[in-house]
Design an enzyme around this catalytic site. Structure first.
Site, PDB file in Angstrom:
ATOM      1  N   HIS B 154    -108.043 -76.464  74.684  1.00  0.00           N
ATOM      2  CA  HIS B 154    -110.025 -75.658  74.152  1.00  0.00           C
ATOM      3  C   HIS B 154    -110.647 -76.646  73.892  1.00  0.00           C
ATOM      4  CE1 HIS B 154    -107.154 -72.428  76.292  1.00  0.00           C
ATOM      5  NE2 HIS B 154    -108.582 -71.730  76.551  1.00  0.00           N
ATOM      6  N   ASP B 202    -112.422 -79.793  80.612  1.00  0.00           N
ATOM      7  CA  ASP B 202    -110.864 -79.267  79.574  1.00  0.00           C
ATOM      8  C   ASP B 202    -110.522 -77.524  80.623  1.00  0.00           C
ATOM      9  OD1 ASP B 202    -111.703 -77.826  76.112  1.00  0.00           O
ATOM     10  OD2 ASP B 202    -110.916 -75.884  78.109  1.00  0.00           O
ATOM     11  N   GLY B 203    -109.663 -77.874  80.161  1.00  0.00           N
ATOM     12  CA  GLY B 203    -108.130 -76.081  81.204  1.00  0.00           C
ATOM     13  C   GLY B 203    -109.760 -75.102  81.220  1.00  0.00           C
ATOM     14  N   HIS B 204    -110.539 -74.655  80.644  1.00  0.00           N
ATOM     15  CA  HIS B 204    -111.374 -73.561  79.956  1.00  0.00           C
ATOM     16  C   HIS B 204    -113.198 -73.708  80.202  1.00  0.00           C
ATOM     17  CE1 HIS B 204    -111.969 -69.595  79.823  1.00  0.00           C
ATOM     18  NE2 HIS B 204    -111.222 -69.498  78.750  1.00  0.00           N
ATOM     19  N   HIS B 265    -107.700 -67.767  87.495  1.00  0.00           N
ATOM     20  CA  HIS B 265    -107.946 -67.138  86.403  1.00  0.00           C
ATOM     21  C   HIS B 265    -109.075 -66.183  86.068  1.00  0.00           C
ATOM     22  CE1 HIS B 265    -109.539 -66.818  81.261  1.00  0.00           C
ATOM     23  NE2 HIS B 265    -107.841 -66.457  81.111  1.00  0.00           N
ATOM     24  N   GLU B 317    -103.936 -63.189  84.058  1.00  0.00           N
ATOM     25  CA  GLU B 317    -105.339 -62.907  83.893  1.00  0.00           C
ATOM     26  C   GLU B 317    -106.019 -62.986  85.272  1.00  0.00           C
ATOM     27  OE1 GLU B 317    -106.512 -64.191  80.010  1.00  0.00           O
ATOM     28  OE2 GLU B 317    -105.788 -62.553  78.736  1.00  0.00           O
ATOM     29  N   GLU B 333    -110.381 -57.736  82.812  1.00  0.00           N
ATOM     30  CA  GLU B 333    -110.571 -57.920  81.370  1.00  0.00           C
ATOM     31  C   GLU B 333    -112.186 -57.914  81.164  1.00  0.00           C
ATOM     32  OE1 GLU B 333    -108.860 -62.088  80.149  1.00  0.00           O
ATOM     33  OE2 GLU B 333    -110.267 -62.313  78.479  1.00  0.00           O
ATOM     34  N   CYS B 335    -113.721 -59.582  78.810  1.00  0.00           N
ATOM     35  CA  CYS B 335    -114.668 -60.983  79.235  1.00  0.00           C
ATOM     36  C   CYS B 335    -115.198 -61.524  80.718  1.00  0.00           C
ATOM     37  CB  CYS B 335    -113.798 -62.561  78.661  1.00  0.00           C
ATOM     38  SG  CYS B 335    -113.591 -62.082  76.185  1.00  0.00           S
ATOM     39  N   CYS B 411    -110.716 -63.006  72.156  1.00  0.00           N
ATOM     40  CA  CYS B 411    -111.952 -63.022  73.053  1.00  0.00           C
ATOM     41  C   CYS B 411    -112.706 -62.410  73.065  1.00  0.00           C
ATOM     42  CB  CYS B 411    -111.898 -64.059  74.239  1.00  0.00           C
ATOM     43  SG  CYS B 411    -110.522 -63.224  74.972  1.00  0.00           S
ATOM     44  N   CYS B 412    -112.279 -61.426  73.863  1.00  0.00           N
ATOM     45  CA  CYS B 412    -113.376 -60.137  73.894  1.00  0.00           C
ATOM     46  C   CYS B 412    -114.162 -59.614  72.707  1.00  0.00           C
ATOM     47  CB  CYS B 412    -112.855 -59.229  74.635  1.00  0.00           C
ATOM     48  SG  CYS B 412    -111.472 -59.496  75.724  1.00  0.00           S
TER      49      CYS B 412
END
Lengths: 652, 652
Positions: B154, B202-204, B265, B317, B333, B335, B411-412
């Site tokens: 991340h 990046d993975g996200h 995701h 997710e 979610e 987010c 995160c949320c």
């Protein structure tokens, strides 16, 4: 259609115990017949056992090498160098395979299998520490530490599977090599754990079953005492207190004596209850048995799929909430089905009640067997009851892959192997009530049963045909022959030497008389098409039905549907389904009876948006025209072109 | 019911950009109005913003300290000692909170908030490495290594949130402290990543959005170029090639230019498409926009809950398969709802099409807002659309807990904060087509809008009342005023200075004239009760309907039901539901309009076994007697006694 395949010769003396055999002192209604005294000799399950014998167990032996399980043990023994491979519980795959090989040797003595058993036993024995400790991954990775992370380390879990394997090998071969290893480890556990010693339980039950079986095999009371302690120490939040883990997943939130519905990780939950049932039997603990009965009823009431499968949730492989039984992402792990069979079998032994044998049947055919391919070489870890068009196959366990040859977490394949190789034991039991010997036939298969001084020859083409013919081939004189009449078998009939007798579905047909050789009891179970719906609280299948015939749940596969009829567009009318024609197809899927279902195509659903105004009444969902499509037994799905599949069919 | 709450004075010059503001050169149909030029000044969303301001942002500031986020940064800076705490992306919570505080300062200058911003900025700046690298957890835990595990580390994700925060703070305060940090890190990324440098993603995703915003704020072309490279490098299996990870979860299986339905995701997927939409706008890439349009349509067609929520699966997710939209274990979610709003907003800017503003509305009210309590202090990470009786509340994210003050993976909460504090920006846009200035009103709230030389005062009690009154308070002469007419608003009417004009639901009502101060355009959206059903391929809600009114989805909560009527036993008749009486209850749940639903009780379902013979036709499911029970807006559920809840109600 009567199968004429001959069974192998019986090579084991019928005095060794079958799996999960209560001692003579145990508080049980029924006793398993000795090893080899019940033999599946032809037909449906025999073919699965043969595939298991010829393909799976052989492949499993190779996988233990190629996946690194045996190498881990050799590294622990110091005969190889390197890092341990795979999950912490890699040893358990070895033990489940050894157990399978053991029971398989009991089915038919095969020097090659015995050679494998000896070879793998030697690898296991060499890895054992001087003081009895044994867990190769922990020995290699743990830097000398032991039992420091019992919630996850699976050290007792591996031990439990070793105990079960050792008992199987000892009973079937008479050899003590693996039993010696097991006893040494069990003594180490007894010396280490329990009241006043280390008061901890493993995160994954199974050691309870293993310890009780080892007690049965060796007579060592301390094993039973430790098993009982593990059962009672759990459910008190012990794992949370010691390790800060949330307890439900580990079956540690509610004591087994108080639990009313299984929860948490499904395999953990039913392995624990199976072990608790063993403890209840051997300690004549009626309170514990009553608690297990309540929990079993709770499982049946709201947490069991129509297939008998259990464990709804992908996340953490857990039971869902009450009635959370959606087909599209059913997890229904194969190992959970096996655990359910183990628990339910023990409840049957304890009580003699037919409902337990009914669930064993349902689960074996529809939740356990789908886990393995017809060839016996590929496996489902997860058993969804629906596969959508365009479903995605990336995760290792995705049903959309179809069955796979092995898994990184390979718990299911050897679990299937050991179940198939010991399946003969689930067919029949014996009893002695009021001084009269009894033989109970719980599962229907061509085979032979020797019990209570009698010998029976059973002939049937079950599950395709409902006639089960039991001939007495040896008799002690008077005894009671009991045949299960499944609860689904409304309209079943029976004859004793040609004379009709009354039968009640959901109970045993009991024939008590002075039997002569040649006497025949014939049970005829109606193989009508049954259409079943769920309690409306199972929201996920509202308005849908399942088609069953005999013990089998049926599925519609895309490959059998005409072009232009997606599986999800199949609609049915119950009255039409009842008239579905059954057709035996020896050429198809190893020989199956298909049901020719009259179905309708859904009216074009694709034209509207995803959400739309609702009419006062549900809009007509299906075209008037009827198409006839074959449904196949659910266990056989995904053995051809993998495509969409469903068992729950929406009403038109 | 007209709210008379006064909005805060506008303290920010209306020249700074709002969030996600395309450059003048960008290929977009609509432009956000400058920061502060759209102000929510009363009513529904104003109250949520006030709770956010007075409770959430303050609490968030404290949580950054107590949860260890700021301490991690101080350890990285060398001013504290110890181990980093929390997940690898802990810095991102700091940045999302900073972004929230930034936009909030833009809403109303508050020296305390500015002080917090300065203080936290100093902590962030101190942690930054000499060469611009910044990721406190990696700096502390990584032993000097960087970017070695981009699928999971991340590092770009945190950078992206920093960029968004820095832009927010710069636009609202004019201060450059955080922007300097962001530019230094962005320059470091540009020097490190891209073609011919380190070719990794990046993975996200989120850095793409962040880089484009930073490009907009600084004019540095290299930031846009790198964002574009990240968008196009992804979807090629790059993560699988470099790290052996299965690509779907990371939105790396299919290039964004080829994808037709979001997968993997859910937050990753929509953050990526939002960033890609920014790239498409700034590079005038029509092909990319067309691809994003297809994917957005794919999401709407089969992967969006009726609430607008997305991401069906708890495990990882992720988005489910097509039509896998079960309410009982909806993940949805918070987010992901926010990411969907961000993406959809950018699609609206690019195209000016009302359908995007419709989804923003649906998602804000029914998928985003349920994530926060009425008090603004507790959060849902997961938003199930059904809570069963006896549902279990052990996992941290379990809906059965109700909302929680914070999460280990937090995160949320700050994501909600930054969305509420920037919500004014989603209300209106401006355009200049054919030489005529236009103002578009997308969301209905009491407030003021300054755009295209005009000023508007909007008065409404939406979502409780459907009348939206827009008065011109300043005018440049001729311009086009466009008001969205939601697709759900069949029967909407409008007047311009009292004269009726035609409106078409699903399009904008466009009034183009030489406006005078005092001119009034009034839109009347019919607040009738709507009953909605799903495409029959959504198996999980077959035979069920949802009740909506205006933009709101309604829910039945156990606390509102009479004793003896479990929520899961509520049955409805659509014709009766349409006559449900709406009743505004100022005392309830902060003031809501409840719908008094005529419902029926299911006939005793508990009497049968879980699976049972199906009748030719579905058995009558409900009693004839009607009970009237209040339904509340879904967003407001779980603010009283937490009990069973459902939005999908089975037909009687």
């Amino acid at each position: 259609m009567t199968s004429t395949t001959a069974g192998p010769d019986l090579t084991v003396a019928t005095t060794a115990n079958a799996p999960a055999a209560p001692t003579a002192a145990a508080a049980v209604a029924l006793h398993p017949v000795p090893l080899g005294a019940s033999r599946i000799r032809g037909g449906f399950w025999f073919e699965r056992q043969e595939a298991n014998r010829r393909q799976a167990i052989r492949t499993g032996y190779e996988k233990l090498e190629t996946s690194g399980n045996l190498r881990n043990l050799r590294i622990a023994a110091g005969t190889e160098q390197g890092e341990a491979k795979g999950p912490i519980f890699m040893d358990s795959d070895v033990y489940k395979w050894l157990e399978a090989a053991g029971w398989e040797y009991g089915r038919e003595a095969d020097e090659e299998v015995l050679g494998w058993i000896r070879e793998v036993t030697a690898v296991v024995a060499a890895a054992q520490a001087e003081d009895g400790y044994l867990d190769s991954v922990q020995q290699v990775r743990g830097k000398g530490e032991r039992y420091v992370d019992l919630p996850w380390s699976h050290e007792h879990y591996c031990a439990g599977h070793l105990f079960q394997a050792a008992v199987a090998v000892h009973r079937s071969t008479g050899e003590t090599g693996l039993l010696d290893v097991a006893v040494k480890l069990a003594d180490h556990l007894v010396a280490t754990f329990g009241p006043g010693k280390v008061e901890e339980v493993d995160g994954h039950p199974v050691v309870e079953m293993g310890l009780v079986e080892l007690y049965r095999e060796t007579g060592t009371q301390a094993y039973l005492d430790l098993a009982r302690w593990f059962v009672d120490a759990r459910g008190t939040g012990i794992i949370e207190r010691l390790h800060g883990k949330e307890p439900t997943y580990f079956s540690d939130r509610v004591p087994v004596r108080e639990q009313t519905s299984p929860e948490g990780h499904s395999v953990r939950a039913v392995y624990l209850t199976a072990g608790a049932a063993d403890v209840a039997a051997e300690t004549a603990d009626g309170d514990l048995l009553a608690a297990l009965t309540r929990q079993w009823e709770g499982m049946l009431a709201s947490k069991t799929y129509v297939t008998g499968g259990i464990g709804a949730r992908w996340d953490w492989e857990q039971f869902g909430d009450h009635y959370e039984l959606g087909p599209e992402r059913a997890y229904a792990e194969t190992c959970a089905a096996i655990g359910s069979v183990q628990w339910t079998w023990r409840m049957l032994l304890a009580t003699g009640e037919a409902r337990y044998a009914d669930l064993v049947e349902r689960t074996l055919y529809n939740a356990f067997l789908p886990g393995v391919s017809l060839a016996g070489t590929e496996y489902f870890y997860v058993n969804a009851l629906q596969l959508r068009h365009g479903a995605f196959a990336e995760e290792e366990r995705s049903v959309a892959h179809g069955r796979r040859p092995w898994f990184d977490c390979a718990c299911c394949p050897p679990n299937i192997m050991r179940t198939l190789s010991s399946l003969d034991a689930y067919v029949a039991t014996s009893s002695a009530t009021d001084g009269v010997a009894g033989v109970q036939v719980h599962q229907f298969t061509t085979g032979t049963i020797e019990a209570a001084g009698a010998a029976l020859s059973v002939t049937t083409d079950y599950p395709w045909d409902g006639t089960v013919r039991v001939e007495v081939t040896a008799t002690p004189g008077e005894f009671e022959l009991a045949l299960r009449v499944p609860a689904w078998a409304q309209g079943a009939t029976a004859t004793v030497d040609g004379e009709a007798v009354a039968v009640t579905p959901g109970e045993y047909l009991r024939v008590r008389r002075d039997f002569a050789v040649g006497d025949v009891v014939e049970l005829v179970l109606p193989m009508t098409v049954r259409v079943v719906e769920a309690d409306p609280r199972v929201d996920a299948v509202r308005g849908c039905v399942v088609v069953e015939r005999g013990p089998l749940v049926y599925a519609v596969e895309q490959t059998d549907l005409p072009a232009g009829l997606p599986a999800d567009d199949v609609r049915v009318r119950v009255a039409e389904l009842r008239g579905a024609r059954a057709e035996h197809r020896p050429d198809l899927l190893g020989g199956v009876t298909v049901l020719q279902l009259p179905v309708h195509a859904a009216l074009a659903a694709a034209t509207g948006p995803l959400y739309r105004p609702a009419g006062d009444d549900p809009a007509p969902e299906a075209a008037e025209e009827t198409t006839v499509v074959p449904a196949v037994p659910y266990y056989a799905w995904a053995n051809r072109d993998l495509g969409a599949m469903r068992i729950w069919l929406p009403r038109a």
